[in-house]
Scaffold this motif. Structure first.
Motif, PDB file in Angstrom:
ATOM      1  N   VAL A  49       0.838  -1.203   0.000  1.00 36.88           N
ATOM      2  CA  VAL A  49       0.000   0.000   0.000  1.00 36.88           C
ATOM      3  C   VAL A  49       0.872   1.252   0.000  1.00 36.88           C
ATOM      4  O   VAL A  49       0.592   2.219  -0.713  1.00 36.88           O
ATOM      5  CB  VAL A  49      -0.972  -0.009   1.201  1.00 36.88           C
ATOM      6  N   THR A  50       1.941   1.235   0.775  1.00 36.09           N
ATOM      7  CA  THR A  50       2.853   2.383   0.816  1.00 36.09           C
ATOM      8  C   THR A  50       3.470   2.632  -0.561  1.00 36.09           C
ATOM      9  O   THR A  50       3.528   3.776  -1.025  1.00 36.09           O
ATOM     10  CB  THR A  50       3.950   2.159   1.868  1.00 36.09           C
ATOM     11  N   ALA A  51       3.907   1.571  -1.210  1.00 37.66           N
ATOM     12  CA  ALA A  51       4.512   1.709  -2.538  1.00 37.66           C
ATOM     13  C   ALA A  51       3.494   2.241  -3.545  1.00 37.66           C
ATOM     14  O   ALA A  51       3.808   3.124  -4.356  1.00 37.66           O
ATOM     15  CB  ALA A  51       5.072   0.372  -3.003  1.00 37.66           C
ATOM     16  N   MET A  52       2.253   1.738  -3.483  1.00 37.16           N
ATOM     17  CA  MET A  52       1.222   2.202  -4.410  1.00 37.16           C
ATOM     18  C   MET A  52       0.873   3.668  -4.157  1.00 37.16           C
ATOM     19  O   MET A  52       0.688   4.433  -5.112  1.00 37.16           O
ATOM     20  CB  MET A  52      -0.025   1.321  -4.281  1.00 37.16           C
ATOM     21  N   ALA A  53       0.795   4.067  -2.893  1.00 29.86           N
ATOM     22  CA  ALA A  53       0.482   5.461  -2.566  1.00 29.86           C
ATOM     23  C   ALA A  53       1.594   6.389  -3.044  1.00 29.86           C
ATOM     24  O   ALA A  53       1.326   7.472  -3.569  1.00 29.86           O
ATOM     25  CB  ALA A  53       0.275   5.609  -1.060  1.00 29.86           C
ATOM     26  N   THR A  54       2.834   5.964  -2.885  1.00 30.47           N
ATOM     27  CA  THR A  54       3.975   6.764  -3.334  1.00 30.47           C
ATOM     28  C   THR A  54       3.940   6.943  -4.847  1.00 30.47           C
ATOM     29  O   THR A  54       4.149   8.049  -5.358  1.00 30.47           O
ATOM     30  CB  THR A  54       5.297   6.097  -2.901  1.00 30.47           C
ATOM     31  N   GLN A  55       3.647   5.864  -5.557  1.00 29.85           N
ATOM     32  CA  GLN A  55       3.572   5.948  -7.016  1.00 29.85           C
ATOM     33  C   GLN A  55       2.399   6.824  -7.461  1.00 29.85           C
ATOM     34  O   GLN A  55       2.526   7.610  -8.408  1.00 29.85           O
ATOM     35  CB  GLN A  55       3.443   4.557  -7.619  1.00 29.85           C
ATOM     36  N   ALA A  56       1.266   6.715  -6.790  1.00 31.84           N
ATOM     37  CA  ALA A  56       0.098   7.531  -7.147  1.00 31.84           C
ATOM     38  C   ALA A  56       0.391   9.002  -6.886  1.00 31.84           C
ATOM     39  O   ALA A  56       0.038   9.866  -7.704  1.00 31.84           O
ATOM     40  CB  ALA A  56      -1.117   7.075  -6.344  1.00 31.84           C
ATOM     41  N   GLU A  57       1.038   9.311  -5.769  1.00 31.83           N
ATOM     42  CA  GLU A  57       1.378  10.704  -5.465  1.00 31.83           C
ATOM     43  C   GLU A  57       2.331  11.262  -6.517  1.00 31.83           C
ATOM     44  O   GLU A  57       2.170  12.389  -6.983  1.00 31.83           O
ATOM     45  CB  GLU A  57       2.005  10.799  -4.079  1.00 31.83           C
ATOM     46  N   GLY A  58       3.302  10.457  -6.924  1.00 33.33           N
ATOM     47  CA  GLY A  58       4.234  10.887  -7.965  1.00 33.33           C
ATOM     48  C   GLY A  58       3.527  11.154  -9.280  1.00 33.33           C
ATOM     49  O   GLY A  58       3.814  12.135  -9.970  1.00 33.33           O
ATOM     50  N   ALA A  59       2.559  10.315  -9.611  1.00 31.97           N
ATOM     51  CA  ALA A  59       1.800  10.509 -10.852  1.00 31.97           C
ATOM     52  C   ALA A  59       0.983  11.795 -10.791  1.00 31.97           C
ATOM     53  O   ALA A  59       0.896  12.535 -11.781  1.00 31.97           O
ATOM     54  CB  ALA A  59       0.897   9.305 -11.105  1.00 31.97           C
ATOM     55  N   LEU A  60       0.387  12.075  -9.626  1.00 33.35           N
ATOM     56  CA  LEU A  60      -0.386  13.307  -9.481  1.00 33.35           C
ATOM     57  C   LEU A  60       0.501  14.537  -9.582  1.00 33.35           C
ATOM     58  O   LEU A  60       0.128  15.540 -10.204  1.00 33.35           O
ATOM     59  CB  LEU A  60      -1.129  13.313  -8.141  1.00 33.35           C
ATOM     60  N   ILE A  61       1.674  14.477  -8.998  1.00 32.58           N
ATOM     61  CA  ILE A  61       2.617  15.593  -9.073  1.00 32.58           C
ATOM     62  C   ILE A  61       3.035  15.834 -10.523  1.00 32.58           C
ATOM     63  O   ILE A  61       3.046  16.975 -10.999  1.00 32.58           O
ATOM     64  CB  ILE A  61       3.838  15.340  -8.167  1.00 32.58           C
ATOM     65  N   ARG A  62       3.359  14.756 -11.237  1.00 31.97           N
ATOM     66  CA  ARG A  62       3.759  14.894 -12.645  1.00 31.97           C
ATOM     67  C   ARG A  62       2.618  15.450 -13.495  1.00 31.97           C
ATOM     68  O   ARG A  62       2.849  16.161 -14.467  1.00 31.97           O
ATOM     69  CB  ARG A  62       4.235  13.556 -13.195  1.00 31.97           C
ATOM     70  N   ALA A  63       1.381  15.136 -13.121  1.00 29.07           N
ATOM     71  CA  ALA A  63       0.222  15.622 -13.872  1.00 29.07           C
ATOM     72  C   ALA A  63      -0.170  17.036 -13.472  1.00 29.07           C
ATOM     73  O   ALA A  63      -1.074  17.615 -14.051  1.00 29.07           O
ATOM     74  CB  ALA A  63      -0.964  14.676 -13.662  1.00 29.07           C
ATOM     75  N   GLY A  64       0.538  17.584 -12.464  1.00 26.85           N
ATOM     76  CA  GLY A  64       0.256  18.945 -12.035  1.00 26.85           C
ATOM     77  C   GLY A  64      -0.986  19.079 -11.190  1.00 26.85           C
ATOM     78  O   GLY A  64      -1.584  20.135 -11.107  1.00 26.85           O
ATOM     79  N   ARG A  65      -1.412  18.000 -10.569  1.00 25.65           N
ATOM     80  CA  ARG A  65      -2.643  18.034  -9.787  1.00 25.65           C
ATOM     81  C   ARG A  65      -2.396  18.032  -8.294  1.00 25.65           C
ATOM     82  O   ARG A  65      -3.299  17.861  -7.519  1.00 25.65           O
ATOM     83  CB  ARG A  65      -3.505  16.834 -10.132  1.00 25.65           C
ATOM     84  N   ARG A  66      -1.187  18.219  -7.894  1.00 24.71           N
ATOM     85  CA  ARG A  66      -0.907  18.216  -6.464  1.00 24.71           C
ATOM     86  C   ARG A  66       0.071  19.294  -6.127  1.00 24.71           C
ATOM     87  O   ARG A  66       0.970  19.614  -6.795  1.00 24.71           O
ATOM     88  CB  ARG A  66      -0.326  16.857  -6.063  1.00 24.71           C
TER      89      ARG A  66
END
Length: 47
Positions: free
Chosen positions: A30-47
């Motif tokens: 879960v930690t790894a998935m959350a980290t990857q999701a947060e990174g994707a949101l940052i790259r998409a400019g949504r965070r």
């Protein structure tokens, strides 16, 4: 044991336990998935 012969149940159980102990914990997954999701949101400019 002859090729194609079904191994006795204790062999199956032992192999299953080896698979379970080799897997990361649910918390680690879960930690790894959350980290990857947060990174994707940052790259998409949504965070």
């Amino acid at each position: 044991m002859a090729r194609g012969a079904i191994p006795p149940l204790p062999v199956w159980a032992g192999e299953a336990l080896d698979l379970i102990t080799d897997m990361p914990s649910a918390e680690d997954l879960v930690t790894a998935m959350a980290t990857q999701a947060e990174g994707a949101l940052i790259r998409a400019g949504r965070r």
